[in-house]
Design an enzyme around this catalytic site. Structure first.
Site, mmCIF file in Angstrom:
data_model
loop_
_atom_site.group_PDB
_atom_site.id
_atom_site.type_symbol
_atom_site.label_atom_id
_atom_site.label_comp_id
_atom_site.label_asym_id
_atom_site.label_seq_id
_atom_site.Cartn_x
_atom_site.Cartn_y
_atom_site.Cartn_z
ATOM 1 N N GLU A 114 0.829 -1.191 0.000
ATOM 2 C CA GLU A 114 0.000 0.000 0.000
ATOM 3 C C GLU A 114 0.870 1.249 0.000
ATOM 4 O OE1 GLU A 114 -3.471 -2.039 2.819
ATOM 5 O OE2 GLU A 114 -2.673 -0.068 3.322
ATOM 6 N N GLU A 181 -8.969 1.139 -4.274
ATOM 7 C CA GLU A 181 -10.006 0.893 -3.274
ATOM 8 C C GLU A 181 -10.720 2.181 -2.894
ATOM 9 O OE1 GLU A 181 -10.685 -1.190 1.126
ATOM 10 O OE2 GLU A 181 -8.742 -1.335 0.131
#
Length: 263
Positions: A114, A181
């Site tokens: 991430e 996301e």
């Protein structure tokens, strides 16, 4: 289906064919998910919430990820398995290499990380040494405390421009896949069109090349779910049926719909 590789997914993107990713954490569900037709399986640090009962992914360790990756890879012989690099497991080059190596030796074919452009050098380092990388932008759960909660990202022009720039740079650094996301549908579709690598969406609308959901969410087992989640057990008699329903809905372009998306 045959063994799925990075090249397989690239070909699907080029031909406009949707593919599917589902989380798994053990051998039994990995086998059932692969049999349902999902091309990719994510051993997600979401296990911290759905298996361990935490309220975030932050307590998950590399050892947890290594163990569950081994379990999944023993059963998912054809699917491409991606393993999450957990919170604070890639802060220095030496630490990153050691932890990514551990997950690859556990059987994963790719690691997921991430972060934005600050990861570029890290991605290049891993790829140069034979470790494929899936990047993750938008709502990155490991940064939930920075975001002040699980919130949609990229809604302002400045945020959207930043996410797009990050996506391009991450691709240029050598990432093979990108997860987006909880960002607006139009932004995710724009990024997917502009990138050569496949883009996997979760709460990012229908315009990405693939969709991923946490298995427990799509089977209706989670106590709390986001608006982008649909219970695919509705109308099904077996777990196998629910998983197959998700796979078929994604490939047919029937999921996600407008009510599962953000603007």
């Amino acid at each position: 289906m045959g063994k799925v590789t990075i090249s397989t997914l690239g070909k699907k993107k080029a031909e406009g064919e949707k593919f599917v990713c589902i989380t798994a954490y053990d051998a039994t569900f990995a086998r059932v998910i692969a049999e349902a037709g999902a091309e990719t399986i994510l051993v997600g640090d979401s296990l911290g919430m759905v298996l361990q009962g935490h309220d975030s992914t932050i307590p998950v360790t590399v050892e947890h990820m290594r163990y569950h990756t081994e379990c999944v890879c023993r059963a998912a012989t054809d699917a491409l398995v991606i393993a999450d690099m957990p919170f604070m497991s890639y802060t220095t080059p030496e630490q990153t290499m050691a932890n990514a190596t551990a997950l690859m030796q556990a059987g994963a074919q790719m690691v997921k990380m991430e972060g934005g452009t600050w990861l570029s050098d890290t991605i290049s380092m891993l790829v140069e040494r034979g470790i494929p990388v899936c990047a993750h932008l938008g709502l990155t759960p490991q940064s939930v405390n920075t975001f002040g909660g699980f919130k949609v990202q990229g809604r302002t022009p400045k945020e959207a421009k930043s996410i797009l720039a990050d996506a391009v740079e991450i691709q240029d650094a050598g990432a093979s896949l990108l997860v987006l996301e909880c960002i607006p549908s139009h932004l995710a579709a724009d990024i997917s069109r502009k990138l050569d690598i496949p883009v996997i969406g979760i709460g990012a609308g229908p315009g990405t090349d693939a969709q991923v959901l946490v298995m427990h969410d799509l089977l209706g087992l989670s106590e709390h779910t986001a608006r982008f989640v649909h219970n695919f057990m509705e109308g099904q008699n077996t777990i196998q049926g629910g998983l197959k329903a998700f796979v078929e809905a994604v490939k047919a372009g029937e999921y996600p719909r407008e009510e599962h998306s953000y603007t």
